[in-house]
Design a protein around this motif. Structure first.
Motif, PDB file in Angstrom:
ATOM      1  N   ASP A   1       0.845  -1.189   0.000  1.00 56.60           N
ATOM      2  CA  ASP A   1       0.000   0.000   0.000  1.00 56.60           C
ATOM      3  C   ASP A   1       0.882   1.240   0.000  1.00 56.60           C
ATOM      4  OD1 ASP A   1      -2.266  -1.573   0.166  1.00 56.60           O
ATOM      5  OD2 ASP A   1      -2.362  -1.467   2.338  1.00 56.60           O
ATOM      6  N   GLY A   2       0.520   2.205  -0.813  1.00 54.58           N
ATOM      7  CA  GLY A   2       1.236   3.465  -0.841  1.00 54.58           C
ATOM      8  C   GLY A   2       0.625   4.435   0.146  1.00 54.58           C
ATOM      9  N   PRO A   3       1.010   5.691   0.052  1.00 50.31           N
ATOM     10  CA  PRO A   3       0.486   6.704   0.962  1.00 50.31           C
ATOM     11  C   PRO A   3      -1.029   6.848   0.815  1.00 50.31           C
ATOM     12  CG  PRO A   3       2.264   7.586  -0.386  1.00 50.31           C
ATOM     13  CD  PRO A   3       1.948   6.227  -0.905  1.00 50.31           C
ATOM     14  N   SER A   4      -1.673   7.214   1.906  1.00 51.13           N
ATOM     15  CA  SER A   4      -3.115   7.397   1.909  1.00 51.13           C
ATOM     16  C   SER A   4      -3.458   8.649   2.700  1.00 51.13           C
ATOM     17  CB  SER A   4      -3.793   6.180   2.545  1.00 51.13           C
ATOM     18  OG  SER A   4      -5.180   6.393   2.629  1.00 51.13           O
ATOM     19  N   ASN A   5      -4.456   9.347   2.224  1.00 53.38           N
ATOM     20  CA  ASN A   5      -4.933  10.531   2.925  1.00 53.38           C
ATOM     21  C   ASN A   5      -6.350  10.226   3.423  1.00 53.38           C
ATOM     22  OD1 ASN A   5      -5.367  13.035   3.926  1.00 53.38           O
ATOM     23  ND2 ASN A   5      -5.598  14.050   1.946  1.00 53.38           N
ATOM     24  N   GLY A   6      -6.441   9.493   4.523  1.00 54.18           N
ATOM     25  CA  GLY A   6      -7.740   9.113   5.057  1.00 54.18           C
ATOM     26  C   GLY A   6      -8.014   7.635   4.874  1.00 54.18           C
ATOM     27  N   THR A   7      -9.254   7.271   5.113  1.00 58.57           N
ATOM     28  CA  THR A   7      -9.626   5.859   5.062  1.00 58.57           C
ATOM     29  C   THR A   7     -10.840   5.617   4.177  1.00 58.57           C
ATOM     30  OG1 THR A   7     -10.977   6.113   7.045  1.00 58.57           O
ATOM     31  CG2 THR A   7      -8.684   5.373   7.358  1.00 58.57           C
ATOM     32  N   CYS A   8     -11.064   6.464   3.162  1.00 55.13           N
ATOM     33  CA  CYS A   8     -12.236   6.273   2.306  1.00 55.13           C
ATOM     34  C   CYS A   8     -12.135   4.972   1.512  1.00 55.13           C
ATOM     35  CB  CYS A   8     -12.476   7.473   1.414  1.00 55.13           C
ATOM     36  SG  CYS A   8     -11.096   7.982   0.406  1.00 55.13           S
ATOM     37  N   ILE A   9     -10.929   4.519   1.207  1.00 55.55           N
ATOM     38  CA  ILE A   9     -10.695   3.228   0.556  1.00 55.55           C
ATOM     39  C   ILE A   9      -9.632   2.501   1.374  1.00 55.55           C
ATOM     40  CG2 ILE A   9      -9.860   2.035  -1.513  1.00 55.55           C
ATOM     41  CD1 ILE A   9     -12.356   3.486  -2.200  1.00 55.55           C
ATOM     42  N   THR A  10      -9.918   1.250   1.720  1.00 58.40           N
ATOM     43  CA  THR A  10      -8.932   0.436   2.435  1.00 58.40           C
ATOM     44  C   THR A  10      -8.864  -0.936   1.782  1.00 58.40           C
ATOM     45  OG1 THR A  10     -10.608  -0.269   4.040  1.00 58.40           O
ATOM     46  CG2 THR A  10      -9.218   1.601   4.659  1.00 58.40           C
TER      47      THR A  10
ATOM     48  N   GLU B   1      -6.527  -9.744   1.574  1.00 60.28           N
ATOM     49  CA  GLU B   1      -6.685  -9.820   0.113  1.00 60.28           C
ATOM     50  C   GLU B   1      -5.728  -8.839  -0.562  1.00 60.28           C
ATOM     51  OE1 GLU B   1      -8.556 -12.037  -1.359  1.00 60.28           O
ATOM     52  OE2 GLU B   1      -9.444 -12.765   0.508  1.00 60.28           O
ATOM     53  N   ASP B   2      -5.121  -9.262  -1.680  1.00 59.15           N
ATOM     54  CA  ASP B   2      -4.183  -8.375  -2.367  1.00 59.15           C
ATOM     55  C   ASP B   2      -4.792  -7.705  -3.599  1.00 59.15           C
ATOM     56  OD1 ASP B   2      -4.273 -10.514  -4.090  1.00 59.15           O
ATOM     57  OD2 ASP B   2      -2.145 -10.983  -3.965  1.00 59.15           O
ATOM     58  N   ASN B   3      -6.081  -7.946  -3.872  1.00 57.05           N
ATOM     59  CA  ASN B   3      -6.731  -7.331  -5.019  1.00 57.05           C
ATOM     60  C   ASN B   3      -8.177  -6.956  -4.706  1.00 57.05           C
ATOM     61  OD1 ASN B   3      -7.212  -6.398  -7.621  1.00 57.05           O
ATOM     62  ND2 ASN B   3      -7.842  -8.399  -8.342  1.00 57.05           N
ATOM     63  N   GLN B   4      -8.479  -6.675  -3.457  1.00 59.33           N
ATOM     64  CA  GLN B   4      -9.830  -6.251  -3.098  1.00 59.33           C
ATOM     65  C   GLN B   4      -9.737  -5.000  -2.241  1.00 59.33           C
ATOM     66  OE1 GLN B   4     -12.174  -9.355  -1.355  1.00 59.33           O
ATOM     67  NE2 GLN B   4     -11.798 -10.780  -3.030  1.00 59.33           N
ATOM     68  N   PHE B   5     -10.481  -3.988  -2.664  1.00 62.17           N
ATOM     69  CA  PHE B   5     -10.450  -2.702  -1.989  1.00 62.17           C
ATOM     70  C   PHE B   5     -11.848  -2.347  -1.508  1.00 62.17           C
ATOM     71  CE2 PHE B   5      -7.057  -2.982  -5.037  1.00 62.17           C
ATOM     72  CZ  PHE B   5      -5.960  -2.586  -4.305  1.00 62.17           C
ATOM     73  N   LEU B   6     -11.971  -2.019  -0.228  1.00 60.76           N
ATOM     74  CA  LEU B   6     -13.256  -1.723   0.400  1.00 60.76           C
ATOM     75  C   LEU B   6     -13.512  -0.221   0.394  1.00 60.76           C
ATOM     76  CD1 LEU B   6     -15.727  -2.704   2.040  1.00 60.76           C
ATOM     77  CD2 LEU B   6     -14.330  -2.364   4.097  1.00 60.76           C
TER      78      LEU B   6
ATOM     79  N   VAL C   1     -16.968  -3.513  -2.787  1.00 57.24           N
ATOM     80  CA  VAL C   1     -15.640  -4.119  -2.884  1.00 57.24           C
ATOM     81  C   VAL C   1     -15.206  -4.016  -4.343  1.00 57.24           C
ATOM     82  CG1 VAL C   1     -14.268  -6.213  -2.642  1.00 57.24           C
ATOM     83  CG2 VAL C   1     -16.000  -5.654  -0.922  1.00 57.24           C
ATOM     84  N   VAL C   2     -14.118  -3.303  -4.576  1.00 58.36           N
ATOM     85  CA  VAL C   2     -13.620  -3.038  -5.923  1.00 58.36           C
ATOM     86  C   VAL C   2     -12.439  -3.958  -6.218  1.00 58.36           C
ATOM     87  CG1 VAL C   2     -12.612  -1.290  -7.460  1.00 58.36           C
ATOM     88  CG2 VAL C   2     -14.379  -0.641  -5.791  1.00 58.36           C
ATOM     89  N   THR C   3     -12.458  -4.552  -7.421  1.00 58.33           N
ATOM     90  CA  THR C   3     -11.347  -5.400  -7.875  1.00 58.33           C
ATOM     91  C   THR C   3     -10.973  -5.021  -9.300  1.00 58.33           C
ATOM     92  OG1 THR C   3     -12.858  -7.117  -8.695  1.00 58.33           O
ATOM     93  CG2 THR C   3     -12.018  -7.378  -6.449  1.00 58.33           C
ATOM     94  N   LEU C   4      -9.728  -5.288  -9.655  1.00 54.47           N
ATOM     95  CA  LEU C   4      -9.255  -5.172 -11.031  1.00 54.47           C
ATOM     96  C   LEU C   4      -9.077  -6.587 -11.539  1.00 54.47           C
ATOM     97  CD1 LEU C   4      -8.200  -3.510 -13.439  1.00 54.47           C
ATOM     98  CD2 LEU C   4      -5.937  -3.624 -12.384  1.00 54.47           C
TER      99      LEU C   4
END
Length: 116
Positions: free
Chosen positions: A6-15, A20-25, A82-85
């Motif tokens: 994980d790179g830098p994040s400004n908040g927790t709107c997406i975690t 999981e290495d390909n699922q974003f909440l 839950v977002v995936t590529l």
């Protein structure tokens, strides 16, 4: 598709979904610009973004030759999506090195434009 760090994040709107290495909440509903880049070894690959297993319109990008594939879309996401590529052509081999140097082979960026 694997995103190993994980790179830098400004908040927790997406975690990241735990374990999981390909699922974003999505923790905060809103309009997001999502950009992804892949360093693909095989020609003829197509990738797209999905929310809860459903293809997000306008997010499918393909490459007719090997190399860098970039996709970008503006989408509306809802809390707990839950977002995936996903690779639409099955497995794809990503380049992990260029002339002997380790390189990033896949990246994804979520930018929140508005909240719901």
């Amino acid at each position: 598709m694997s995103f190993e760090i994980d790179g830098p994040s400004n908040g927790t709107c997406i975690t990241r979904v735990a374990g999981e290495d390909n699922q974003f909440l999505v923790n905060e509903a809103g309009v997001y610009q999502i950009t992804y880049e892949l360093n693909v070894q095989e020609a003829g690959r197509s990738f797209a973004l999905f929310a809860n297993g459903v293809l997000l319109a306008g997010t499918t990008y393909g490459e007719n030759s090997q190399g860098l594939l970039t996709g970008r879309a503006i989408v509306t996401l809802f809390e707990n999506d839950v977002v995936t590529l996903q690779n639409l052509n099955g497995e794809a081999t990503l380049n992990g090195s260029v002339t002997g140097f380790g390189v990033v082979s896949a990246s994804i960026i979520f930018e929140q434009w508005t909240t719901a």
